[in-house]
Design a protein around this motif. Sequence first.
Motif, PDB file in Angstrom:
ATOM      1  N   ILE A   1      41.828  41.436  52.484  1.00 56.11           N
ATOM      2  CA  ILE A   1      40.773  40.493  52.198  1.00 56.11           C
ATOM      3  C   ILE A   1      39.542  40.304  52.777  1.00 56.11           C
ATOM      4  O   ILE A   1      39.266  41.005  53.448  1.00 56.11           O
ATOM      5  CB  ILE A   1      42.252  38.878  52.253  1.00 56.11           C
ATOM      6  CG1 ILE A   1      41.900  39.098  54.070  1.00 56.11           C
ATOM      7  CG2 ILE A   1      42.835  38.984  52.091  1.00 56.11           C
ATOM      8  CD1 ILE A   1      42.496  38.440  54.586  1.00 56.11           C
ATOM      9  N   GLN A   2      38.207  40.016  51.428  1.00 55.46           N
ATOM     10  CA  GLN A   2      36.929  39.615  52.452  1.00 55.46           C
ATOM     11  C   GLN A   2      36.086  38.572  52.658  1.00 55.46           C
ATOM     12  O   GLN A   2      37.030  36.893  51.758  1.00 55.46           O
ATOM     13  CB  GLN A   2      36.473  39.525  50.700  1.00 55.46           C
ATOM     14  CG  GLN A   2      36.829  41.470  50.669  1.00 55.46           C
ATOM     15  CD  GLN A   2      35.784  42.482  51.240  1.00 55.46           C
ATOM     16  OE1 GLN A   2      35.158  42.363  52.213  1.00 55.46           O
ATOM     17  NE2 GLN A   2      36.705  43.503  51.716  1.00 55.46           N
ATOM     18  N   ASN A   3      36.369  37.965  53.949  1.00 57.28           N
ATOM     19  CA  ASN A   3      35.723  36.547  54.222  1.00 57.28           C
ATOM     20  C   ASN A   3      36.066  34.966  53.678  1.00 57.28           C
ATOM     21  O   ASN A   3      35.615  34.779  52.980  1.00 57.28           O
ATOM     22  CB  ASN A   3      33.988  36.693  53.510  1.00 57.28           C
ATOM     23  CG  ASN A   3      33.665  37.222  54.548  1.00 57.28           C
ATOM     24  OD1 ASN A   3      33.947  38.292  55.160  1.00 57.28           O
ATOM     25  ND2 ASN A   3      32.217  37.733  53.871  1.00 57.28           N
ATOM     26  N   GLY A   4      37.808  35.494  54.510  1.00 56.09           N
ATOM     27  CA  GLY A   4      38.687  34.182  53.483  1.00 56.09           C
ATOM     28  C   GLY A   4      39.711  34.486  54.625  1.00 56.09           C
ATOM     29  O   GLY A   4      40.328  35.216  55.147  1.00 56.09           O
ATOM     30  N   MET A   5      40.428  32.944  53.734  1.00 58.05           N
ATOM     31  CA  MET A   5      42.219  33.361  54.748  1.00 58.05           C
ATOM     32  C   MET A   5      43.145  33.781  53.256  1.00 58.05           C
ATOM     33  O   MET A   5      43.162  33.293  52.146  1.00 58.05           O
ATOM     34  CB  MET A   5      42.643  31.999  55.260  1.00 58.05           C
ATOM     35  CG  MET A   5      43.994  31.626  55.688  1.00 58.05           C
ATOM     36  SD  MET A   5      44.228  30.250  56.321  1.00 58.05           S
ATOM     37  CE  MET A   5      43.908  29.654  54.808  1.00 58.05           C
ATOM     38  N   ALA A   6      44.562  34.509  53.276  1.00 55.03           N
ATOM     39  CA  ALA A   6      45.441  35.135  52.783  1.00 55.03           C
ATOM     40  C   ALA A   6      46.941  34.305  53.628  1.00 55.03           C
ATOM     41  O   ALA A   6      46.899  35.265  54.941  1.00 55.03           O
ATOM     42  CB  ALA A   6      45.178  36.225  52.627  1.00 55.03           C
ATOM     43  N   THR A   7      47.502  34.345  52.464  1.00 57.07           N
ATOM     44  CA  THR A   7      49.131  34.288  52.859  1.00 57.07           C
ATOM     45  C   THR A   7      49.896  35.127  52.644  1.00 57.07           C
ATOM     46  O   THR A   7      49.870  35.661  51.596  1.00 57.07           O
ATOM     47  CB  THR A   7      49.578  32.105  53.412  1.00 57.07           C
ATOM     48  OG1 THR A   7      49.422  32.296  51.441  1.00 57.07           O
ATOM     49  CG2 THR A   7      48.521  31.589  53.869  1.00 57.07           C
TER      50      THR A   7
ATOM     51  N   THR B   1      43.087  35.916  58.618  1.00 53.37           N
ATOM     52  CA  THR B   1      42.180  35.974  58.639  1.00 53.37           C
ATOM     53  C   THR B   1      40.792  36.689  58.939  1.00 53.37           C
ATOM     54  O   THR B   1      40.991  37.559  59.743  1.00 53.37           O
ATOM     55  CB  THR B   1      41.178  34.094  59.111  1.00 53.37           C
ATOM     56  OG1 THR B   1      42.136  33.387  58.565  1.00 53.37           O
ATOM     57  CG2 THR B   1      39.822  34.281  59.025  1.00 53.37           C
ATOM     58  N   HIS B   2      39.367  36.953  57.674  1.00 50.02           N
ATOM     59  CA  HIS B   2      39.354  37.747  57.677  1.00 50.02           C
ATOM     60  C   HIS B   2      37.691  37.378  57.502  1.00 50.02           C
ATOM     61  O   HIS B   2      37.028  36.890  56.938  1.00 50.02           O
ATOM     62  CB  HIS B   2      39.053  38.868  56.520  1.00 50.02           C
ATOM     63  CG  HIS B   2      38.859  39.984  56.346  1.00 50.02           C
ATOM     64  ND1 HIS B   2      37.507  40.309  55.827  1.00 50.02           N
ATOM     65  CD2 HIS B   2      38.447  41.087  57.749  1.00 50.02           C
ATOM     66  CE1 HIS B   2      36.628  41.856  56.170  1.00 50.02           C
ATOM     67  NE2 HIS B   2      37.461  42.334  56.963  1.00 50.02           N
TER      68      HIS B   2
ATOM     69  N   CYS C   1      36.105  31.996  62.726  1.00 47.99           N
ATOM     70  CA  CYS C   1      37.153  32.390  61.667  1.00 47.99           C
ATOM     71  C   CYS C   1      37.364  30.945  61.000  1.00 47.99           C
ATOM     72  O   CYS C   1      37.994  30.840  59.670  1.00 47.99           O
ATOM     73  CB  CYS C   1      39.201  32.647  62.092  1.00 47.99           C
ATOM     74  SG  CYS C   1      39.177  34.361  62.959  1.00 47.99           S
ATOM     75  N   GLN C   2      37.548  29.771  61.530  1.00 49.42           N
ATOM     76  CA  GLN C   2      36.701  29.020  60.932  1.00 49.42           C
ATOM     77  C   GLN C   2      35.904  28.728  59.608  1.00 49.42           C
ATOM     78  O   GLN C   2      36.215  27.472  58.584  1.00 49.42           O
ATOM     79  CB  GLN C   2      36.922  27.572  62.171  1.00 49.42           C
ATOM     80  CG  GLN C   2      37.888  26.650  63.206  1.00 49.42           C
ATOM     81  CD  GLN C   2      37.435  26.260  63.867  1.00 49.42           C
ATOM     82  OE1 GLN C   2      36.457  25.627  63.827  1.00 49.42           O
ATOM     83  NE2 GLN C   2      38.290  26.456  64.927  1.00 49.42           N
ATOM     84  N   LEU C   3      34.671  29.077  60.424  1.00 51.36           N
ATOM     85  CA  LEU C   3      34.021  29.622  58.902  1.00 51.36           C
ATOM     86  C   LEU C   3      34.525  29.807  57.720  1.00 51.36           C
ATOM     87  O   LEU C   3      34.402  29.893  56.701  1.00 51.36           O
ATOM     88  CB  LEU C   3      32.646  30.620  59.231  1.00 51.36           C
ATOM     89  CG  LEU C   3      31.707  30.076  60.586  1.00 51.36           C
ATOM     90  CD1 LEU C   3      31.154  30.353  60.938  1.00 51.36           C
ATOM     91  CD2 LEU C   3      31.343  28.693  59.884  1.00 51.36           C
ATOM     92  N   ALA C   4      34.887  31.178  57.885  1.00 49.30           N
ATOM     93  CA  ALA C   4      35.746  32.528  56.719  1.00 49.30           C
ATOM     94  C   ALA C   4      36.970  31.503  56.595  1.00 49.30           C
ATOM     95  O   ALA C   4      37.049  31.154  55.069  1.00 49.30           O
ATOM     96  CB  ALA C   4      36.665  33.410  57.495  1.00 49.30           C
TER      97      ALA C   4
END
Length: 317
Positions: free
Chosen positions: A2-8, A39-40, A160-163
């Motif tokens: 994943i790129q600059n974001g969060m995934a489940t 989160t990346h 990580c909160q920013l991402a």
Amino acid sequence: MIQNGMATFASPDAYGAAIGAAKVELFITSNGAFKGQLTHLDIGCLNVLRGRENLPRIAFLTLPPAHVHISFSTNRTRSLIYCGLGLNFGDLIFHSLGQKAHQRTVGEGDWYMISLPPDQLIACSKTLIGETIRAPSQGYVLVPGDGATAVLLGLVSQACQLAERAGEFISKAGAASLERELLHALVKCLSTRHAGGLSNSRLRHADIMLRFEECLARRSEPHLNLSELCSTIGVPERTLRVCCAEFLGVSPSRYYLLRRLNRARSALSCADPESASVSEIARNHHFTELGRFAVAYRDAFGETPSSTLRRVSNKAE
């Protein structure tokens, strides 16, 4: 990755593959539906990764040699066990380049990993503290002071909160400032003299566990011949049992079974329900007795193999 974001993720395999910073073999050790979240964030020379898992698991990871990796748990309890060593809140693992190691959790997992090129770490440490910090030849545990740990944890959490806030803008100057603060906090933690290095006996056990994994990777028989395996590794059976209890929390035979059951579950989760069958997938993973396979599967995951296959069918509808 994943790129600059969060995934489940609902699949342990997809979760492990998305970590990206390492090759990860993930084996769930408790029943229940898996839920993972990653989160990346790439910020300058730093890569920040946060992982959260709802089920205990055993992980065998292989880190890429091109980057230095530092990882740590944010759980207040000793839920993360690295090479048989239970970590306290705030302890840091300073990994060697290309390290292969076992990590396991005894409950929910919540961890961070920071990576950067070795030359960047060398340059930053020279600039900030006048000393050269390099990746160790053997991974070990650092125990920084509470203040240094709190600063690093706060900054990593902020990154990580920013991402995780989709679409939130961060200026180039803001990113550069956060990168500098993170590097400074990281170097301060890595320069600590209070290190909890692995003992010589634990390092020997770590080497035995790597040979154990190499042997398992070449095996596919339904039952583990422990005497033959120990002869191949070159250790007494009692020693291997002690190593597995420390590093994995289970016996060698149980770990072998868990590996095979997790791989069968992965195959069931990805199978086409119209053309695949439980018996076929069981045989493909060298389970020759379907009844025993179903019992072991239900004991490990809290559902029958056919339930896993039906769930795939229901998702497709």
